[in-house]
Design an enzyme around this catalytic site. Structure first.
Site, PDB file in Angstrom:
ATOM      1  N   LEU A   1      -7.567  30.792 -11.279  1.00  0.00           N
ATOM      2  CA  LEU A   1      -7.450  31.713 -12.411  1.00  0.00           C
ATOM      3  C   LEU A   1      -7.857  31.002 -13.701  1.00  0.00           C
ATOM      4  O   LEU A   1      -7.528  29.829 -13.898  1.00  0.00           O
ATOM      5  CB  LEU A   1      -5.997  32.187 -12.560  1.00  0.00           C
ATOM      6  CG  LEU A   1      -5.405  32.965 -11.389  1.00  0.00           C
ATOM      7  CD1 LEU A   1      -3.936  33.300 -11.681  1.00  0.00           C
ATOM      8  CD2 LEU A   1      -6.196  34.245 -11.138  1.00  0.00           C
TER       9      LEU A   1
ATOM     10  N   ARG B   1      -0.299  34.054  -7.354  1.00  0.00           N
ATOM     11  CA  ARG B   1       0.091  32.661  -7.123  1.00  0.00           C
ATOM     12  C   ARG B   1       1.476  32.531  -6.480  1.00  0.00           C
ATOM     13  O   ARG B   1       1.916  31.424  -6.188  1.00  0.00           O
ATOM     14  CB  ARG B   1       0.067  31.879  -8.460  1.00  0.00           C
ATOM     15  CG  ARG B   1      -1.321  31.731  -9.069  1.00  0.00           C
ATOM     16  CD  ARG B   1      -1.318  30.719 -10.211  1.00  0.00           C
ATOM     17  NE  ARG B   1      -0.784  29.439  -9.769  1.00  0.00           N
ATOM     18  CZ  ARG B   1      -0.451  28.441 -10.562  1.00  0.00           C
ATOM     19  NH1 ARG B   1      -0.640  28.580 -11.863  1.00  0.00           N
ATOM     20  NH2 ARG B   1       0.046  27.323 -10.088  1.00  0.00           N
TER      21      ARG B   1
ATOM     22  N   HIS C   1       0.062  28.227 -21.373  1.00  0.00           N
ATOM     23  CA  HIS C   1       1.441  27.780 -21.183  1.00  0.00           C
ATOM     24  C   HIS C   1       1.916  26.999 -22.414  1.00  0.00           C
ATOM     25  O   HIS C   1       1.092  26.482 -23.183  1.00  0.00           O
ATOM     26  CB  HIS C   1       1.539  26.834 -19.977  1.00  0.00           C
ATOM     27  CG  HIS C   1       1.352  27.486 -18.653  1.00  0.00           C
ATOM     28  ND1 HIS C   1       0.467  27.018 -17.714  1.00  0.00           N
ATOM     29  CD2 HIS C   1       1.956  28.568 -18.098  1.00  0.00           C
ATOM     30  CE1 HIS C   1       0.527  27.775 -16.636  1.00  0.00           C
ATOM     31  NE2 HIS C   1       1.418  28.736 -16.835  1.00  0.00           N
TER      32      HIS C   1
ATOM     33  N   CYS D   1       0.183  19.624 -15.246  1.00  0.00           N
ATOM     34  CA  CYS D   1       0.116  20.708 -14.242  1.00  0.00           C
ATOM     35  C   CYS D   1       0.046  20.203 -12.803  1.00  0.00           C
ATOM     36  O   CYS D   1       0.451  20.897 -11.881  1.00  0.00           O
ATOM     37  CB  CYS D   1      -1.137  21.557 -14.445  1.00  0.00           C
ATOM     38  SG  CYS D   1      -1.377  22.192 -16.071  1.00  0.00           S
TER      39      CYS D   1
HETATM   40  N1  GLY Z   1      -5.476  28.124 -13.530  1.00  0.00           N
HETATM   41  C1  GLY Z   1      -4.157  27.967 -13.942  1.00  0.00           C
HETATM   42  C2  GLY Z   1      -3.422  29.247 -13.982  1.00  0.00           C
HETATM   43  O1  GLY Z   1      -3.992  30.186 -14.448  1.00  0.00           O
HETATM   44  O2  GLY Z   1      -2.303  29.396 -13.546  1.00  0.00           O
END
Ligand code: GLY
Length: 255
Positions: free
Chosen positions: A19, A86, A161, A249
């Protein structure tokens, strides 16, 4: 010696479909893997025991393991990740964490990504973001208060974030991307600013009391961290950044 364990999750073949907030970047899978291997090497060289959770092709973002759980004292909160696609990333992480922590699964309608949470000087800071909602923050707050930790909510205004824009580098200092979050909630912390020419390029992960892993493509901001007396270790993570990731992350730190 401090017990330092880091959970990581290797880059899946599907990673170029991770994402992203804007557009569709051209991600070099081989380079992403090489950068992730280097990240692991640095963790091992700085006395971390690295536990590898198997990767998952069905989840291109699974390398961003930080989002799946938040450790609050003796409890591991298993996140209900804000992006529905996710949510299947959490079970193998929960299985590992259940060996060391009491497990609390976040309930709907709460959502929370681990990337929105950091602990600094025994205070939890949590970002209210496009991924983390008030109900999720409320569930985190209840557990944190029970474990004796205050919680400060910070509105994330222009970032994925909280930790895309506010990076703790020690027990009293954060590096902030200007105009990204409600900075009034960071009162009492020492704030360094990401240099404008390096906007959204700086990320950091403290490796021990003195050493900070930093992104290689934000050298001016990194120099301001070094000027505070920290030893900095630059790492090129261009392909991870292309997928909206940073240095925090890619791991869950158990300390
Ligand atoms: N690619 C990191 C996220 O969108 O959670």
């Amino acid at each position: 010696m401090t017990d330092r364990t880091a959970l990581i999750r290797p880059v899946p073949d599907s990673f170029p479909l991770a994402l992203v907030r804007h557009g569709r970047p051209d991600i070099d899978l081989g380079l992403a893997r090489a950068q992730h291997r280097e990240y692991r090497r640095v963790l091992e060289e700085t006395a971390h025991v690295v536990h590898v959770v198997p990767t998952d092709e069905a989840h291109p973002d699974c390398v961003f393991i930080e989002d799946t759980a938040v450790i609050v004292g003796t409890v591991a909160i298993i996140a209900r990740i804000g992006a529905e696609s996710r949510r299947g990333e959490t079970p193998p992480v929960a299985e590992y964490l259940s060996r060391r922590f009491d497990i609390v699964e976040m309930r709907p309608p709460g959502t929370l990504d681990g990337g929105d949470v950091f602990l600094l000087d025994d205070v939890f800071y949590v970002g209210r973001s496009s991924r983390t909602n008030d109900d999720g923050i409320g569930q985190l707050r209840a557990i944190a208060h029970h474990q004796g930790f205050p919680v400060v909510t910070v509105d994330v205004e222009d970032a994925l974030h909280l930790k895309s824009a506010v990076l703790p580098i020690d027990d009293e200092t954060v590096v902030v991307t200007p105009r990204s979050v409600d900075e009034s909630k960071l009162e009492g912390l020492r704030v360094l600013y990401e240099h404008d020419d390096e906007r959204n390029r700086f990320s950091a992960l403290p490796l021990d009391e003195r050493t900070v892993l930093v992104t290689a493509d934000a050298p001016v901001t990194a120099a301001s961290v070094a000027a505070m007396g920290h030893a900095i270790v630059p790492l090129d993570v261009s392909e991870i950044q292309a997928a909206d990731g940073g240095l925090t992350c890619m791991s869950i730190m158990l300390r």
